[in-house]
Design an enzyme around this catalytic site. Structure first.
Site, PDB file in Angstrom:
ATOM      1  N   GLU A   1      38.669  36.372  41.754  1.00 23.03           N
ATOM      2  CA  GLU A   1      39.359  37.551  42.237  1.00 23.03           C
ATOM      3  C   GLU A   1      38.623  38.844  41.857  1.00 23.03           C
ATOM      4  OE1 GLU A   1      43.435  37.540  41.095  1.00 23.03           O
ATOM      5  OE2 GLU A   1      43.882  39.262  42.347  1.00 23.03           O
ATOM      6  N   ASP A   2      38.122  38.903  40.625  1.00 27.74           N
ATOM      7  CA  ASP A   2      37.622  40.184  40.106  1.00 27.74           C
ATOM      8  C   ASP A   2      36.103  40.310  40.017  1.00 27.74           C
ATOM      9  OD1 ASP A   2      40.245  40.766  39.796  1.00 27.74           O
ATOM     10  OD2 ASP A   2      40.302  40.449  37.632  1.00 27.74           O
TER      11      ASP A   2
END
Ligand code: MN
Length: 732
Positions: free
Chosen positions: A81-82
């Site tokens: 996600e990051d």
């Protein structure tokens, strides 16, 4: 609360070693390194390097004694996600099991619970489906949330409150349902700290104030209990502790008492070797100290839904204070602490992680997901189940059934079998005939009375408390209504076809009927009948699709020659054009329908701007409710249509609402209030004022407003007037 101990790679490795001594943990080191590199340069809000977060998540998962893929997912859970890491890379480096877990957690992270109610319901469903697929995903998510709560102090104030509320509403109950009490307790206490800081710090202060006194009290009681047990040859380990803040807070709230009056801040725990010893220990305690009536609970014979087992009792203890005692075996203790995770121990060279034995609850969710298509219904059902306390009752044969708090004979009947529920007319509780709405108590023996002619009715939805019973009743009503709608639809269409010398069977054979259905995006003619029956479509609009052109033209010519049209449809047309002009119709747009009568439900009286739901009612068009009106939630989802306010329309149409104003009984105040209202363009249609003994006035006004914003403006203006105490909108 003590700051949590920061984890590092070594603590994670050491923790895994404690339950998986012979495992090769290189892959765990690799995961840590991988995450550290992926998050390089990223910081948490605290200013710490990002890797501290996934490391703590991995630590929690190791403390739950989970398998290596779960712990590795703890390290990797935020990488996709990051950071620039892809799932393909994760799969290549760590295998499919891990990449699927990371994918599951990433998807869960996209779900927030602070959106509109409708969306929240859908999100809830998604989360539970993820959980049913692989429970490890939710365990990683819980560990993630635990670290976020532990580090919440670095977040801005509004975010703290929102995250804490979401945690209290969703994650703490899930931890509880999965039986992982230590996570539940830590989450709840952290929530209290951010949601009610005043209470939290007062509790912390009170408990720490007389620390020495309290410690010596705990020590004394433990010692006395141990001695007593030894006297009767019960081998036991006795411990005592202050209960967690949130449970003390709940108790204060429930009993409406202040902290100083609370004796039972402490709880004592007796751990013995086996079940027989549990009851023996209980006997010793009750023989020595007077038990408080009504406080004994046998969760060994009747475990809680999350498999929790213990004996609970409260006695008047050594120094005359109430003392709460739990008695359990070591095995029960580990289930009480670790819940679902306790059953997945590493044994015989492998982790048994996919076992579903203890996930009845999650499996039940899957079943409801099939029955309940409407996300709001699903949410309602899950919520009941998530927060319910349990009642244990018996069948005449002595079999135990677990029901939710407030359960009725109907819930019991549905717990036995769906058919028994559908045919239930009453019950005998402990030999006495009781009505359907009777509330069952733990220990009751219930015999259901059935009748072959009985069928469920809508009223039953008010009587049943359990999600299972409600789901089954809804399903029955839905099927029944559908059958009826189908019959009505067939009849309507048959009638409409008759003047053209057509019949249902003719248009069915020719294939025109199916084509007409497909034209409306339906798969079968049956669905078209149902739609007609519910009033979703008009039979007359189908005629051009079902009747050959020549016949239509011939009929049209006959009509223009002066032949009167069929009287029935003529009247209907006149009626429809009259209602078409109605104001309410313009205020609402209904998806897929452009010619429909709108009615506002009297029960909740929605205003433009309120969140709403529409339901088709044959012959009466669409009834509009508030989206969260209980009647709307209980309505048949098949009849639901998307409705929206036409807020842009030019001529504002007025809606009537009733408000109640509580104010001081002062001369002139009424004039001030009505002036304020008319200055805002609010029309007062009726007013009723009475005064109370304590020099206050209660005014009931029926007023006409444009929309919700208008009402809110009026409310805040009135509340700003001196002497006005409160302004409240009444629902009906
Ligand atoms: Mn995270």
């Amino acid at each position: 609360m003590a700051k949590y101990k920061e984890a590092n790679l070594q603590t994670v490795i050491d923790t895994i070693r404690s339950y998986y001594p012979e495992g090769n943990l290189d892959i765990v080191r690799k995961a840590h390194q991988f995450a550290e590199k992926a998050h390089e340069g990223q910081m948490r809000s605290s200013g710490d390097p990002y890797i501290i977060h996934p490391t703590d998540v991995a630590q929690t998962l190791a403390e739950l004694h989970l398998d290596l893929p779960s712990v590795i997912t703890g390290f990797l859970h935020d990488t996709v996600e990051d950071t620039g890491v892809t799932l393909e890379v994760v799969e290549k480096e760590f295998g499919k099991d891990v990449s699927e877990l990371v994918d599951g957690v990433t998807k869960l992270n996209k779900i927030t619970f602070r959106t509109s109610e409708e969306k929240q319901a859908e999100n809830f469903r998604k989360m539970f489906m993820a959980m049913a697929k692989d429970i490890r995903v939710i365990l990683v998510k819980l560990a993630d949330r635990l670290n976020n709560m532990r580090t919440l102090e670095h977040m801005p104030n509004h975010k703290q409150r929102a995250t804490a509320q979401e945690t209290l509403d969703i994650y703490a109950p899930i931890a509880n349902r999965l039986g992982i009490s230590w996570i539940k307790i830590e989450l709840e206490d952290l929530c209290l700290r951010y949601l009610h800081p005043d209470i939290y710090y007062r509790l912390a202060q009170t408990i720490s104030k007389k620390k020495r006194e309290r410690e010596s009290y705990i020590e004394t009681v433990c010692h006395i209990l141990e001695e007593k047990l030894k006297e009767y040859e019960v081998q036991a380990n006795v411990t005592g502790r202050a209960k967690h803040f949130y449970s003390i807070y709940k108790k204060m709230e429930r009993r409406q008492v202040e902290l100083d009056d609370m004796f039972d801040i402490f709880a004592f725990r007796i751990i013995v070797d086996n079940i027989t010893e549990c009851y023996k220990a209980l006997g010793v305690i009750h023989a020595t100290y007077k038990p408080v009536p009504g406080r004994f609970k046998d969760y060994i014979a009747m475990p809680k839904a999350n498999n929790y087992q213990s004996l609970h009792t409260t006695v008047i203890g050594p120094s005359g204070e109430r003392v709460e005692i739990q008695i359990r075996t070591q095995e029960m203790h580990s289930v009480a602490e670790q819940g679902i995770a306790a059953h997945w121990r590493y044994k015989e060279g492998k982790f048994d992680m996919r076992s579903r034995d203890n996930v009845d609850w999650v499996n039940r969710l899957l079943e409801w997901n099939k029955d309940l298509k409407d996300p709001n219904e699903f949410l309602e059902t899950v919520k009941i189940d998530l927060f319910a306390e349990d009642v244990f009752v018996f069948t005449p044969k002595g079999e135990v059934k677990e029901l939710s708090h407030g359960a009725t004979p109907l819930d019991f009947a549905y717990a036995v079998h769906t058919d028994v529920g559908n045919r239930c007319v009453g019950a005998k509780v402990n030999g006495q005939i009781v009505p359907l709405k009777h509330r069952l108590k733990s220990g009751d023996t219930i015999e259901v009375i059935t009748s072959p002619s009985q069928t469920p009715s809508k009223d039953w939805l008010k009587i049943a408390k359990s999600s299972r019973a409600k789901a089954k009743i809804r399903a029955f009503i839905k099927t029944q209504e559908r059958v009826r709608a189908l019959e009505i639809g067939r009849e309507l269409l048959d009638k409409a076809l008759r003047p053209y010398d057509r019949s249902i069977s003719k248009v069915e054979k020719s294939g025109d009927l199916l084509k007409a259905a497909q034209d409306r995006g339906l798969r079968t003619a049956e669905e078209l009948f149902v739609g007609l029956g519910y009033g979703r479509y008009h039979e007359e609009h189908l005629i051009p699709l079902l009747v050959p052109k020549e016949i239509l033209e011939k009929k049209a010519k006959e009509a223009s020659d002066g032949t009167p049209p069929a009287e029935d449809s003529f009247l209907k047309k006149v009626f429809k054009s009259a209602t078409r002009r109605s104001e309410s119709r313009n205020a609402i747009s209904v998806a897929g329908l452009d010619d429909v009568l709108i009615r506002f439900a009297k029960c909740c009286n929605p205003l433009p701007g309120d969140s709403i739901a529409g339901f088709i009612t044959r012959g009466r068009g669409v009834t509009v409710h508030l989206a969260n009106c209980p009647k709307a939630i209980d309505s048949d989802g098949d009849r639901k249509v998307d409705v929206r306010w036409n807020l842009s329309q030019k001529t504002p149409f007025k809606r009537q609402v009733r408000i109640r104003i509580l104010s001081m009984d002062e001369p002139g105040l009424l004039a001030i209030m009505s002036q304020a209202m008319s200055a805002l363009g609010v029309n007062i249609t009726s007013a009723n004022i009475r005064t109370t003994k304590d020099k206050k006035a209660v005014a009931l006004f029926d007023v006409e407003v444009n929309d919700l914003a208008h009402l809110q403006k009026m409310t805040s203006t009135l509340e700003g007037k001196k002497g006005v105490i409160s302004v409240e909108r009444l629902r009906s």
